[in-house]
Design a protein around this motif. Sequence first.
Motif, short mmCIF file in Angstrom:
data_model
loop_
_atom_site.label_atom_id
_atom_site.label_comp_id
_atom_site.label_asym_id
_atom_site.label_seq_id
_atom_site.Cartn_x
_atom_site.Cartn_y
_atom_site.Cartn_z
N GLY A 1 35.93 19.81 0.43
CA GLY A 1 35.25 18.71 1.08
C GLY A 1 34.93 17.58 0.10
N LEU A 2 34.47 17.95 -1.09
CA LEU A 2 34.16 16.94 -2.11
C LEU A 2 35.44 16.23 -2.56
CD1 LEU A 2 31.56 18.88 -4.25
CD2 LEU A 2 31.09 17.00 -2.67
N ALA A 3 36.52 17.00 -2.69
CA ALA A 3 37.78 16.40 -3.13
C ALA A 3 38.31 15.38 -2.12
CB ALA A 3 38.82 17.50 -3.36
N GLU A 4 38.08 15.64 -0.85
CA GLU A 4 38.52 14.68 0.18
C GLU A 4 37.63 13.45 0.21
OE1 GLU A 4 38.80 16.75 3.87
OE2 GLU A 4 40.23 18.24 3.10
N GLY B 1 31.39 35.36 -8.81
CA GLY B 1 32.71 35.11 -8.25
C GLY B 1 32.62 34.12 -7.10
N ARG B 2 33.64 33.27 -6.97
CA ARG B 2 33.63 32.23 -5.95
C ARG B 2 33.96 32.80 -4.58
NH1 ARG B 2 37.19 27.80 -9.32
NH2 ARG B 2 35.68 27.49 -11.01
N LYS B 3 33.13 32.46 -3.61
CA LYS B 3 33.34 32.86 -2.23
C LYS B 3 34.09 31.76 -1.48
CE LYS B 3 29.29 34.45 -0.71
NZ LYS B 3 27.80 34.56 -0.69
N PRO B 4 34.58 32.04 -0.28
CA PRO B 4 35.25 30.98 0.48
C PRO B 4 34.38 29.73 0.64
CG PRO B 4 35.69 33.10 1.48
CD PRO B 4 34.69 33.36 0.38
N ALA B 5 33.07 29.90 0.68
CA ALA B 5 32.18 28.74 0.82
C ALA B 5 32.31 27.79 -0.36
CB ALA B 5 30.74 29.22 0.96
N TYR B 6 32.48 28.35 -1.57
CA TYR B 6 32.66 27.48 -2.73
C TYR B 6 33.94 26.65 -2.56
CZ TYR B 6 33.56 25.92 -7.51
OH TYR B 6 33.82 25.14 -8.62
N GLY B 7 35.00 27.31 -2.12
CA GLY B 7 36.26 26.60 -1.92
C GLY B 7 36.14 25.53 -0.85
N ALA B 8 35.37 25.81 0.21
CA ALA B 8 35.20 24.83 1.28
C ALA B 8 34.44 23.61 0.79
CB ALA B 8 34.46 25.47 2.45
N VAL B 9 33.39 23.83 0.00
CA VAL B 9 32.63 22.71 -0.56
C VAL B 9 33.50 21.93 -1.53
CG1 VAL B 9 30.68 22.12 -2.07
CG2 VAL B 9 30.37 23.76 -0.21
N ALA C 1 32.11 15.43 -6.88
CA ALA C 1 31.01 14.77 -6.17
C ALA C 1 30.81 13.34 -6.66
CB ALA C 1 29.73 15.58 -6.33
N GLU C 2 30.92 13.15 -7.95
CA GLU C 2 30.73 11.81 -8.50
C GLU C 2 31.79 10.84 -7.97
OE1 GLU C 2 30.57 12.71 -12.66
OE2 GLU C 2 28.55 13.56 -12.49
N ARG C 3 33.02 11.33 -7.81
CA ARG C 3 34.07 10.49 -7.24
C ARG C 3 33.77 10.15 -5.79
NH1 ARG C 3 38.79 14.53 -9.34
NH2 ARG C 3 38.23 14.45 -11.57
N ALA C 4 33.04 11.04 -5.10
CA ALA C 4 32.68 10.82 -3.70
C ALA C 4 31.34 10.11 -3.56
CB ALA C 4 32.63 12.16 -2.96
N ASP C 5 30.77 9.64 -4.67
CA ASP C 5 29.48 8.94 -4.67
C ASP C 5 28.39 9.83 -4.08
OD1 ASP C 5 27.66 6.87 -5.10
OD2 ASP C 5 28.05 5.95 -3.15
N LEU C 6 28.31 11.06 -4.57
CA LEU C 6 27.36 12.04 -4.05
C LEU C 6 26.74 12.82 -5.20
CD1 LEU C 6 26.37 13.36 -1.29
CD2 LEU C 6 28.06 15.14 -1.77
N ARG C 7 25.48 13.16 -5.06
CA ARG C 7 24.85 14.11 -5.95
C ARG C 7 24.98 15.50 -5.35
NH1 ARG C 7 24.02 11.96 -11.00
NH2 ARG C 7 23.13 9.86 -10.84
N LEU D 1 27.97 20.96 7.22
CA LEU D 1 26.86 20.15 6.72
C LEU D 1 27.35 19.14 5.69
CD1 LEU D 1 23.89 22.67 6.33
CD2 LEU D 1 24.45 21.20 8.26
N LEU D 2 28.24 19.57 4.80
CA LEU D 2 28.74 18.65 3.78
C LEU D 2 29.51 17.49 4.41
CD1 LEU D 2 29.23 17.85 0.83
CD2 LEU D 2 31.24 19.36 0.85
#
Length: 359
Positions: free
Chosen positions: A354-357, A343-351, A44-50, A300-301
């Motif tokens: 999105g942050l990595a992009e 445990g991580r759900k698909p939603a965690y992976g999606a977020v 998130a920090e790399r994407a300028d986001l909190r 939303l992200l």
Amino acid sequence: MKNFRMSVVGLLGVTLLVTGFTGVQTAAAHEAPQGGKAPLRALAERADLRIGTAVDMAALGEDTTYRRTTGREFNSVTAENVMKWEVVEPARGTYDWSGADALVRFARDRGQVVRGHTLVWHSQLPGWLTAGVADGSIGAGELRGILRKHVTTEVKRYKGRIQQWDVVNEVFEEDGSLRNSIWLQKLGPSYIADAFRWAHAADPKAKLFLNDYNVEGVNAKSTAYYELAKRLRAEDVPVQGFGIQGHLAIQYGFPGDVAGNLARFERLGMQTAFTEVDVRMILPADAEKLATQATYFRGLLDACLGARSCKSFTVWGFTDKYSWVPGVFAGQGAATLLGEDFGRKPAYGAVREGLAEGR
């Protein structure tokens, strides 16, 4: 913004535990999770986001996995309950800042910012206030003074330590009419501008937000907020942000024109933020439902990342273990990024993707 009650025992426990964290090194917050991947906050920090979460203070004090995950994954935190009026002033003139202070200390030690939540709301008001209004012992003039004192006292206490405040919360109905709260009944609509002016005077550097649910896309309710913000800003009222809660449910479909909604507030010169995101479903959860949930979080992200004005994306809790949803919506749940076992759900992976992009 949801009711999620905290026991006195839990609050005392978290106060004792969190006050002992002052020696923790900020660098620990950036510890990579198991598997060596960077935590959400680093991306998130790399994407300028909190990237934020609402914090259950009882869980923070009692559950080491919850505490470790809160510090590791997020660079912003919101008080789930401990900054609400019924908690901070349970008896008139008697204050309890222990839970709120503990959260602010926790955030400081982990390099996190804090969103203040919330100053003026129709719910979770202290009993002494609602009873006094109901029996007539607190009249309109006195009520306005009480509200001014509350806003000023709380904002001044955390001056310089709160990045954003949800100043006025949930003031419109779904059709765009003003909610018939005690504030509207006794003070008229001017209480909204008053609250922003009082908060700004108490901390001129904090960003001040309107906040509500069911305002993700363009609809009657979000348009009412747009018109309100436009008018208030023309009157030099320091309304600086629009907070979109983002409580969604997969059975109702994804809201329309989220990007367009963000864009119109941006054109007013305002910041935007997603402040309370979760995505519930009818239980039991299955692979298809979880995959749909992931697309909602990502939708939303992506809207936030695509808007220059959107600098904050907060989930309303990150583990189903402590989610408010099952206690309010019968037969529904599984609304967060992590399961009850963390445990991580698909939603965690999606977020995460999105942050990595990024932007």
